[in-house]
Scaffold this active site. Structure first.
Site, short mmCIF file in Angstrom:
data_model
loop_
_atom_site.label_atom_id
_atom_site.label_comp_id
_atom_site.label_asym_id
_atom_site.label_seq_id
_atom_site.Cartn_x
_atom_site.Cartn_y
_atom_site.Cartn_z
N CYS A 60 0.78 -1.15 -0.02
CA CYS A 60 -0.10 -0.03 0.14
C CYS A 60 1.04 1.40 0.00
O CYS A 60 1.59 1.64 0.82
CB CYS A 60 -0.85 -0.06 1.20
SG CYS A 60 -1.79 1.32 1.52
N CYS A 96 0.23 3.85 2.85
CA CYS A 96 0.53 3.25 4.03
C CYS A 96 2.10 3.43 4.18
O CYS A 96 2.41 3.83 5.51
CB CYS A 96 0.37 1.60 3.95
SG CYS A 96 -1.39 1.30 3.82
#
Length: 101
Positions: free
Chosen positions: A31, A34
């Site tokens: 991600c 993230c």
């Protein structure tokens, strides 16, 4: 202190039974957003000794992701005495994360 790796085995002790507020970062290695949040979460863990900071890899801990109804990542959750007090979805800057606390 660096952020703790939270899993189903240590969740009860580290999060529910914590005497401090807990910031949880639900993330995954693939991600992009993230990856932008992770260094900020680590900084906060090192700077704010009055709270506990934990990271939960949703790929490794699907049960916890389901328990928290995490549909998108990153998801940041603030817990106090085992109860969710704040929750945001999406990348945030350091000041925005600190404002959650």
């Amino acid at each position: 202190m660096s952020a703790l790796h939270i899993n189903k085995d240590n969740y009860q002790n580290e999060v529910v039974n914590s005497d401090k507020k807990v910031l949880l970062d639900f993330w995954a290695p693939w991600c992009g957003p993230c990856q932008m949040v992770l260094p900020l979460v680590e900084e906060i863990a090192n700077e704010r000794l009055d709270i506990k900071v934990g990271k939960i890899n949703v790929d490794e801990e699907p049960e916890l992701a389901k328990k928290f109804r995490v549909m998108s990542i990153p998801t940041l959750v603030v817990m106090d005495h085992g109860e969710i007090v704040k929750r945001v979805v999406g990348a945030r800057g350091k000041e925005e994360i600190l404002d959650l606390l």
